[in-house]
Design a protein around this motif. Structure first.
Motif, mmCIF file in Angstrom:
data_model
loop_
_atom_site.group_PDB
_atom_site.id
_atom_site.type_symbol
_atom_site.label_atom_id
_atom_site.label_comp_id
_atom_site.label_asym_id
_atom_site.label_seq_id
_atom_site.Cartn_x
_atom_site.Cartn_y
_atom_site.Cartn_z
ATOM 1 N N ASP A 144 0.826 -1.208 0.000
ATOM 2 C CA ASP A 144 0.000 0.000 0.000
ATOM 3 C C ASP A 144 0.858 1.255 0.000
ATOM 4 O OD1 ASP A 144 -2.239 -1.572 0.018
ATOM 5 O OD2 ASP A 144 -2.505 -1.481 2.197
ATOM 6 N N GLN A 145 1.934 1.224 0.763
ATOM 7 C CA GLN A 145 2.818 2.378 0.804
ATOM 8 C C GLN A 145 3.478 2.605 -0.555
ATOM 9 O OE1 GLN A 145 5.790 2.133 3.849
ATOM 10 N NE2 GLN A 145 6.624 4.180 3.445
ATOM 11 N N ARG A 195 0.927 4.118 -2.887
ATOM 12 C CA ARG A 195 0.736 5.544 -2.611
ATOM 13 C C ARG A 195 1.898 6.366 -3.151
ATOM 14 N NH1 ARG A 195 -1.214 3.574 2.426
ATOM 15 N NH2 ARG A 195 0.845 3.941 3.366
ATOM 16 N N GLN A 196 3.112 5.856 -2.998
ATOM 17 C CA GLN A 196 4.264 6.570 -3.531
ATOM 18 C C GLN A 196 4.207 6.651 -5.053
ATOM 19 O OE1 GLN A 196 7.658 4.486 -1.947
ATOM 20 N NE2 GLN A 196 7.473 5.422 0.080
ATOM 21 N N GLN A 228 1.631 9.255 -5.969
ATOM 22 C CA GLN A 228 2.181 10.588 -5.765
ATOM 23 C C GLN A 228 3.190 10.948 -6.841
ATOM 24 O OE1 GLN A 228 3.759 10.595 -1.782
ATOM 25 N NE2 GLN A 228 1.731 10.576 -0.809
#
Length: 378
Positions: A105-106, A109-110, A113
């Motif tokens: 998930d991280q 998200r990166q 972004q």
């Protein structure tokens, strides 16, 4: 065997077996809790399973202390130890899975972004290029206009050559500005295609006639070889189709020092129930060719087949990138096959609507009103 049974009986009297199971379970619980806490999942299902593992070991030890037969005591302790180990292993596995999901998930998200930042940068670049393109075109038009007026005045040969150079370089700069503006429109999704009837063979012939003087000056044979059985009228964007042909023929002539450039065309009619056919255009030359390791990046912006190509032949490396994007907008594709020292062939396939000409009513000759067409009798 009897000695082993007697030894276990003495161990059972002292409850050493139960204490050993509890000690092992406690150690496993402490290790698992520390590992789970390190992974940041202390208060979820993994932590609950660790507590259940310790509780299973304690309950098994308590039940074993109340059991009289040695085999029953041993079975209870074995089941408690197995259950405790299974719960601890499950806790570790769930904690590892949650850590992987959290990392995924991280990473997503990166990536989102980074994509948003790239889109913003691309939008800013497109806006900048569009503004600068329009700002440069205004003074460029003035320079070209006055240079044309100057060419019509009385000039000696040296001055006329200077003016010719100004006009030639100004035309190149204007073409570059047009390419940049087209790219910005395509990238921003603001380039719309027309859908009007036109003849692709006539468009190709116009392009060949446009480059005929240049080909004759370089002693190159430029020909158009259509493979069309009947006159063809299609529905599409003639200006963008012409732009693709101009770029491909221009490149072919630029990189062909001797030999010929051939423009071929074929049409595949729509199948039953379809409204669009496939138009195939091939531009084949006998030029310098393209190394195979350079073909992959050929359609990237500001990229040419070789670093020395721009120095020797000129160009900005935008023509093929525009051709590919225009072909994609026409629901088509552009491919290339080449061999160094032999030549290159670009193949463009686009989907165009099949335009059906309206039927003209048959004319009936009125012999009464046209006495000249009446039969003569002796």
């Amino acid at each position: 065997m009897a000695a082993l049974a007697e030894f276990y009986a003495s161990v059972a009297r002292l409850h050493l077996d139960a204490l050993l199971v509890v000690a092992a379970a406690t150690t496993g619980w402490l290790v698992s809790r520390r590992s789970v806490a390190r992974q940041g999942t202390t208060h979820d299902l993994s932590g609950l399973l660790c507590g259940l593992a310790l509780a299973a070991a304690l309950a098994g030890a308590l039940l074993a202390s109340l059991a009289e037969p040695a085999l029953a005591r041993l079975a209870i302790l074995g089941l408690a130890a197995a259950l405790s180990a299974a719960l601890l292993a499950s806790a570790q596995h769930i904690a590892a899975l949650r850590t992987q999901l959290r990392g995924r998930d991280q990473a997503e998200r990166q990536l989102l972004q980074a994509r948003a930042s790239a889109d913003e940068a691309n939008q800013a670049k497109s806006d900048f290029l569009a503004v600068m393109g329009h700002e440069i075109r205004t003074p460029l038009n003035a320079v070209m206009g006055f240079a044309n007026l100057l060419r019509e005045s009385r000039l000696d040969d040296t001055q006329r050559s200077y003016v010719t150079t100004i006009l030639g370089e100004g035309a190149r700069l204007g073409s570059l500005m047009n390419d940049i503006l087209d790219l910005t429109k395509i990238e921003r999704g603001r380039l719309t295609l027309e859908h009007v009837p036109f003849g692709p063979a006539e468009t190709a012939q116009d392009v060949v006639r446009l480059f005929a003087p240049r080909a004759a000056q370089r002693q190159l044979e430029l020909r158009f070889v259509p493979e069309l059985s009947d006159p063809l009228i299609v529905e599409g964007d003639p200006m963008r189709f012409r732009q693709i042909l101009v770029n491909l023929v221009d490149n072919a002539l630029k990189f062909t020092p001797h030999g010929s450039v051939t423009v071929g065309m074929a049409w595949t009619p729509p199948v039953a129930g379809a409204t669009q056919g496939c138009l195939t255009v091939r531009v084949t030359d006998t030029g310098i060719g393209i190394p195979r390791n350079k073909i992959g990046g050929l359609f990237q912006m500001f990229t040419q087949g070789d670093t020395s190509t721009a120095r020797r032949y000129g160009g900005s490396g935008l023509g093929l990138a525009i051709c590919q994007r225009l072909a994609h907008l026409m629901e088509g594709e552009i491919t290339v096959s080449s061999e160094s020292g032999i030549g290159t062939e670009f193949t463009v396939t686009v989907l165009l609507g099949a335009f059906v000409l309206p039927e003209t009513p048959a004319r009936h000759t009125d012999t009464a009103r046209n006495p000249r067409s009446a039969p003569q009798h002796a």
